[in-house]
Enzyme design. Structure first.
Site, PDB file in Angstrom:
ATOM      1  N   ASP A  82      -4.483   1.618  -2.199  1.00 14.21           N
ATOM      2  CA  ASP A  82      -5.070   0.169  -1.829  1.00 14.21           C
ATOM      3  C   ASP A  82      -5.022  -0.452  -3.375  1.00 14.21           C
ATOM      4  O   ASP A  82      -4.770  -1.780  -3.408  1.00 14.21           O
ATOM      5  CB  ASP A  82      -6.515   0.502  -1.274  1.00 14.21           C
ATOM      6  N   HIS A 128       1.691   4.802  -2.895  1.00 14.96           N
ATOM      7  CA  HIS A 128       1.969   6.125  -2.594  1.00 14.96           C
ATOM      8  C   HIS A 128       3.212   6.254  -3.814  1.00 14.96           C
ATOM      9  O   HIS A 128       3.096   7.587  -4.151  1.00 14.96           O
ATOM     10  CB  HIS A 128       1.951   6.589  -1.248  1.00 14.96           C
ATOM     11  N   HIS A 186       0.913  -1.150   0.180  1.00 13.42           N
ATOM     12  CA  HIS A 186      -0.057   0.010  -0.085  1.00 13.42           C
ATOM     13  C   HIS A 186       0.934   1.222   0.018  1.00 13.42           C
ATOM     14  O   HIS A 186       0.522   2.311  -0.746  1.00 13.42           O
ATOM     15  CB  HIS A 186      -0.778   0.069   1.164  1.00 13.42           C
ATOM     16  N   GLU A 187       1.723   1.489   0.840  1.00 11.61           N
ATOM     17  CA  GLU A 187       2.610   2.289   0.955  1.00 11.61           C
ATOM     18  C   GLU A 187       3.405   2.616  -0.368  1.00 11.61           C
ATOM     19  O   GLU A 187       3.924   3.688  -0.731  1.00 11.61           O
ATOM     20  CB  GLU A 187       3.917   2.327   2.188  1.00 11.61           C
TER      21      GLU A 187
END
Length: 454
Positions: free
Chosen positions: A398, A320, A316-317
């Site tokens: 996500d 970004h 998920h990170e």
């Protein structure tokens, strides 16, 4: 004749939209230049509207904490006892927030009414005792900054103590000792003075000598300082408060290294940070520039989620990073900063504004404080926009994790973290829109389910 602050130098002709903008800003100049413009009364109105709006939103959310039925999206995933614990934690935080909001509003009103001016006079008395007169406005401003911190920070200590050692302790989150609490307080204040004083001195100097275009020079200055802080914070400042231990082998290191190689993330180091010395809340984040990237995992995260879940959280990170969310967020913040500084140029030299707030001197630092209060409605709107963008970024991150095959592990990790952190399981939609930077757990689970079906 004097040049108006709204005349930004541009080459060529202005578009109709630009002409409209110039007309609006010119009208602002005319209105605020009126000697009877109710600056102070306007701020009082802003305070009242903001307080009532927050009270309304908090009340709506508080009613959500009174619900006794687990949301259908979480049924089968959340035990009823854990749901009740989450609701209780939410109610306690809501009570605290309501009381602290009243206190902060009253304190802010007092500081505007007379507090800022009294502290400014105290700063002048200290300079006079040292043999300096009122012409040394920059020095007086720096003394004002230190005195303000000495006055305001201790007033917030009882509230922080109560939240940490009563509310967080009651719900099993506090791991901090009193000695660590006050050690953090001293170190934070020291870092604030070491960084804040030179920064404030540079900003005030640029505003004082920059003329009508000071906002351009000030923006460049703040931009450069922001970049420097982004570089030195994880290397110099963060280690003052936490211990970062390299993870060089083991299952977690292997899985994350494999994932980083898979998406071509230039991972140079993986760290475990001792967040558990203060709280059992958990987190993970990425940082670094260019080809030197690092990943930090809270030790609480490692304890609360299995390796597959941790890898999903990192995926998920990495979403970004893949979508350049940090860079986009920084760029947006700089646009907002430039607009804020530009707008301040219409107020900072207005003598009537200072008098409306009871200030007998046109000190730039006092003008910035006045403007910050007048800017509050714009700030609320900007915050609303930023929250909306942030929630969209979370959905994108996500979706990226899901595209890597981590939809189910991410769902499991989100539920596990929701339970461990006792995060709100029922959120009022209006409260969410106005205050939250992340989508609610049920919204994220539904979005991941949708992605799996598509």
């Amino acid at each position: 004749s004097t040049q108006s602050t709204w005349e930004i130098p541009v080459a060529g002709f202005r578009s109709p939209r630009a002409n409209s903008f110039v007309f609006i800003m010119s009208a602002v100049d005319v209105v605020v230049a009126h000697s009877q413009f109710p600056f102070f009364e306007l701020v009082l109105g802003f305070f009242a509207i903001e307080f009532l709006l927050e009270l309304y939103l908090d009340t709506r959310q508080y009613f959500c904490y009174l619900i006794n039925e687990v949301p259908h999206e979480l049924q089968g995933l959340v035990e009823y006892s854990r749901f009740q614990a989450s609701q209780s934690y939410g109610r306690d935080k809501a009570h605290f927030h309501f009381a602290s909001s009243i206190w902060n509003t009253c304190l802010s009103l007092y500081m505007l009414w007379s507090g800022f001016w009294k502290i400014w006079l105290w700063a002048g008395d200290i300079l006079a005792y040292a043999g300096y007169d009122s012409e040394y406005q920059l020095c007086q401003s720096l003394v004002f900054f230190v005195l303000y911190q000495l006055v305001v920070l201790p007033l917030g200590v009882p509230w922080s103590l109560y939240f940490q050692f009563v509310i967080e302790e009651r719900h099993g989150f506090n791991k901090m000792t009193l000695s660590l609490f006050f050690s953090d307080l001293v170190r934070s204040a020291a870092v604030g003075v070491v960084i804040g004083l030179p920064f404030l001195a540079g900003l005030l100097k640029l505003i004082s000598v920059g003329g009508v275009y000071f906002y351009i020079y000030a923006w460049v200055f703040v931009f450069l300082v922001s970049v420097v802080l982004m570089v030195i914070y994880p290397i110099v400042i963060a280690p003052l408060f936490n211990k970062f231990t390299p993870i060089v082998d083991g299952e977690i290191h292997g899985k994350i290294k494999e994932l980083a190689d898979r998406v071509h993330y230039p991972l140079t180091a993986l760290f475990e940070v001792d967040g558990s010395i203060r709280s059992s809340h958990s987190n993970a984040y990425l940082y670094g520039f260019f080809k030197s990237k690092r990943i930090v995992l809270y030790d609480t995260l490692i304890k609360q989620v299995d390796t597959q879940g941790i890898t999903a959280v990192v995926a998920h990170e990495l979403g970004h990073w893949h979508h350049n969310h940090t860079l986009k967020g920084f760029a947006l913040s700089q646009v907002i900063l430039f607009g804020t500084l530009y707008l301040s140029s219409h107020f900072i030299y207005n003598h009537d504004m200072y008098r409306a707030f009871g200030f007998e001197a046109d000190a730039i630092i006092l003008g910035l404080l006045c403007f910050s209060q007048l800017y509050s409605p714009v700030d609320r709107f900007v915050g609303l926009l930023s929250n909306s963008i942030s929630r969209a970024y979370e959905y994108q991150a996500d979706a990226y994790a899901a595209s890597l095959g981590f939809a189910d592990p991410l769902k499991n990790a989100l539920v596990a973290l929701q339970l461990e952190n006792l995060s709100a399981m029922i959120v009022d939609p209006w409260y969410s829109v106005m205050n939250l930077t992340h989508p609610h757990i049920t919204e994220r689970l539904n979005a991941l389910d949708t992605l799996k079906k598509s």
